[in-house]
Design an enzyme around this catalytic site. Structure first.
Site, PDB file in Angstrom:
ATOM      1  N   TYR A  76      74.674-123.196 -44.836  1.00 24.88           N
ATOM      2  CA  TYR A  76      74.045-124.381 -44.754  1.00 24.88           C
ATOM      3  C   TYR A  76      73.510-124.888 -43.535  1.00 24.88           C
ATOM      4  O   TYR A  76      73.726-126.092 -43.135  1.00 24.88           O
ATOM      5  CB  TYR A  76      74.431-125.321 -45.981  1.00 24.88           C
ATOM      6  CG  TYR A  76      73.338-126.397 -46.153  1.00 24.88           C
ATOM      7  CD1 TYR A  76      72.414-125.850 -47.355  1.00 24.88           C
ATOM      8  CD2 TYR A  76      73.370-127.753 -46.022  1.00 24.88           C
ATOM      9  CE1 TYR A  76      71.709-126.885 -47.699  1.00 24.88           C
ATOM     10  CE2 TYR A  76      72.418-128.811 -46.350  1.00 24.88           C
ATOM     11  CZ  TYR A  76      71.458-128.248 -47.236  1.00 24.88           C
ATOM     12  OH  TYR A  76      70.606-129.101 -47.593  1.00 24.88           O
ATOM     13  N   ASP A  78      64.348-108.231 -32.134  1.00 22.72           N
ATOM     14  CA  ASP A  78      64.920-109.755 -31.813  1.00 22.72           C
ATOM     15  C   ASP A  78      65.905-109.821 -30.901  1.00 22.72           C
ATOM     16  O   ASP A  78      66.079-110.719 -30.259  1.00 22.72           O
ATOM     17  CB  ASP A  78      65.491-109.996 -33.447  1.00 22.72           C
ATOM     18  CG  ASP A  78      66.010-111.590 -33.323  1.00 22.72           C
ATOM     19  OD1 ASP A  78      65.222-112.329 -33.388  1.00 22.72           O
ATOM     20  OD2 ASP A  78      67.111-111.630 -33.438  1.00 22.72           O
ATOM     21  N   ASP A 108      76.176-113.641 -37.627  1.00 22.69           N
ATOM     22  CA  ASP A 108      76.014-112.058 -37.793  1.00 22.69           C
ATOM     23  C   ASP A 108      77.553-111.657 -37.480  1.00 22.69           C
ATOM     24  O   ASP A 108      77.816-110.520 -38.357  1.00 22.69           O
ATOM     25  CB  ASP A 108      75.228-111.743 -36.292  1.00 22.69           C
ATOM     26  CG  ASP A 108      73.827-112.092 -36.771  1.00 22.69           C
ATOM     27  OD1 ASP A 108      73.259-111.896 -37.832  1.00 22.69           O
ATOM     28  OD2 ASP A 108      73.058-112.084 -35.848  1.00 22.69           O
ATOM     29  N   GLU A 109      78.149-112.162 -36.708  1.00 21.66           N
ATOM     30  CA  GLU A 109      79.833-111.566 -36.336  1.00 21.66           C
ATOM     31  C   GLU A 109      80.578-111.580 -37.656  1.00 21.66           C
ATOM     32  O   GLU A 109      81.827-111.150 -37.684  1.00 21.66           O
ATOM     33  CB  GLU A 109      80.240-112.042 -35.194  1.00 21.66           C
ATOM     34  CG  GLU A 109      80.700-113.470 -35.228  1.00 21.66           C
ATOM     35  CD  GLU A 109      79.473-114.806 -34.905  1.00 21.66           C
ATOM     36  OE1 GLU A 109      79.667-115.710 -34.557  1.00 21.66           O
ATOM     37  OE2 GLU A 109      78.422-114.053 -35.058  1.00 21.66           O
ATOM     38  N   HIS A 152      67.942-111.545 -40.921  1.00 22.29           N
ATOM     39  CA  HIS A 152      68.050-110.688 -39.659  1.00 22.29           C
ATOM     40  C   HIS A 152      68.703-109.445 -40.167  1.00 22.29           C
ATOM     41  O   HIS A 152      69.453-109.019 -40.957  1.00 22.29           O
ATOM     42  CB  HIS A 152      69.223-111.675 -38.769  1.00 22.29           C
ATOM     43  CG  HIS A 152      69.344-110.891 -37.216  1.00 22.29           C
ATOM     44  ND1 HIS A 152      68.353-110.372 -36.841  1.00 22.29           N
ATOM     45  CD2 HIS A 152      70.153-110.740 -36.504  1.00 22.29           C
ATOM     46  CE1 HIS A 152      68.580-109.821 -35.638  1.00 22.29           C
ATOM     47  NE2 HIS A 152      70.024-109.965 -35.395  1.00 22.29           N
ATOM     48  N   GLY A 210      65.410-123.348 -38.025  1.00 22.51           N
ATOM     49  CA  GLY A 210      65.185-123.756 -39.458  1.00 22.51           C
ATOM     50  C   GLY A 210      64.676-125.426 -39.550  1.00 22.51           C
ATOM     51  O   GLY A 210      64.019-125.319 -40.612  1.00 22.51           O
ATOM     52  N   SER A 260      47.247-125.754 -12.306  1.00 20.61           N
ATOM     53  CA  SER A 260      46.299-125.819 -11.240  1.00 20.61           C
ATOM     54  C   SER A 260      46.013-124.548 -10.553  1.00 20.61           C
ATOM     55  O   SER A 260      46.713-123.497 -10.822  1.00 20.61           O
ATOM     56  CB  SER A 260      47.138-126.709 -10.107  1.00 20.61           C
ATOM     57  OG  SER A 260      48.064-125.971  -9.373  1.00 20.61           O
TER      58      SER A 260
END
Length: 334
Positions: A27, A193, A85-86, A110, A136, A254
């Site tokens: 969450y 990614d 992920d880990e 992912h 998110g 510019s």
């Protein structure tokens, strides 16, 4: 780009999730957005968190049923893993896998865990990905405003023959179909990614900023001026590129800045930088980076912590903190 791999709400059937329970594991930034958007789309949602998670009270305040990770995984007909992920591999083996039954849909935001073999789903289970191309809080805010953030989607394993429709329904349920849902593969999403993060968006941009800051400070310029020129104003340029593309940005600045861009930029990002990018991409494609990252975390993350501390101790952080304190409209929360 092919047009037959882009989908919108008109192509999706949200009823594919009717009568199903979607379990959102995690969450955080993405987790809260997915859970709340699906809930507001009429989908039955439960959230899976550790018993000691600081997010439990927040999820409950949002009107969501919160269960332990293993219980949520067992309850869900659709299980979206939105954990770091880990940690996904170990949590899959310890708490998630036992609750996944044939016919369930296992989702990721992912491609890392599937592409690099951290999670090996059983036969008989659908496996897909819905990856919003934005943080998110933006996914949630855009949904609440009636808009959406584009998503990538993929089907890695279609055991039931209905995985594509279910994955697309999920993407539509979180608002992706209001913008565009683009079909890809776990491999391509994951590798592009990681490359973007390492070579351009995070690693490349942050090192470029620090190198510019250090060059000016070492030349005797006021660190505050160096901060404004090399970090603070980067947002203005990034916003222009986000809104108008690279050429649109160059048109909007510019003439002096545009000429400097077109004549000097390639001296900074030249052949050596491009060779380094190719080397980084090779490490991602071979799995070297994934193995290194997983091993670092499994060993306690000492090197990771040292690198974080070195970044915290850099002069640009100390100068920047003082300057941002003078600009209270800038949110410094983490």
């Amino acid at each position: 780009m092919k047009t037959d791999d882009i989908y919108y709400d008109k192509d999706a059937d949200l009823s594919k999730l009717s009568g199903k329970t979607v379990a959102i594991l995690g969450y955080g930034s993405q987790g809260h957005a997915h859970a709340l958007n699906l809930k507001d789309s009429g989908v039955q949602v439960v959230v899976g968190l550790r018993p000691d998670s600081s997010s439990r009270a927040k999820a409950e305040e949002h009107g969501l049923e919160v269960l332990d990770v293993a219980e949520a995984a067992k309850r869900g007909d659709v299980v979206m893993i939105l954990l770091p992920d880990e940690k996904q591999g170990q949590l899959w083996r310890d708490e998630i896998a036992a609750g996944i039954e044939p016919g369930n849909l296992l989702l990721f935001a992912h491609g890392f865990a599937i592409h690099f073999g951290e999670v090996e789903p059983p036969e008989g289970v659908d496996v897909g990905m819905v990856a919003p191309k934005g943080p998110g809080h933006l996914v949630r805010r855009q949904y609440e405003e009636g808009n959406g953030v584009p998503c990538l989607m993929s089907v890695h394993q279609d055991a039931t023959g209905t995985a594509h429709d279910a994955v697309l329904a999920y993407a539509s349920g979180i608002g992706g179909g209001r913008a565009a849902v683009i079909e890809t593969t776990f491999k391509d999403e994951c590798e592009t990614d990681l490359f973007g993060e390492q070579a351009v968006l995070c690693g490349g941009a942050s090192e470029l900023v620090k190198a510019g800051f250090e060059t000016l400070v070492e030349a005797g310029y006021d660190p505050r001026l160096a901060y404004f020129e090399c970090l603070h104003e980067l947002k203005l340029i990034a916003d222009l590129m986000y809104e108008k593309g690279v050429r649109g940005m160059e048109y909007s600045i510019s003439n002096t800045a545009e000429y400097g861009d077109l004549t000097r930029g390639k001296r900074v990002i030249g052949d050596a930088s491009r060779a380094a990018m190719k080397e980084i991409l090779g490490e991602i494609q071979s799995g070297q980076f994934a193995r290194e990252f997983i091993a670092e975390n499994e060993s306690g993350g000492k090197k990771f912590d040292e690198l974080r501390q070195a970044g915290t101790d850099h002069e640009i952080e100390k100068v920047g903190k003082d300057l941002r304190d003078m600009m209270p409209w800038i949110d410094q929360g983490f």
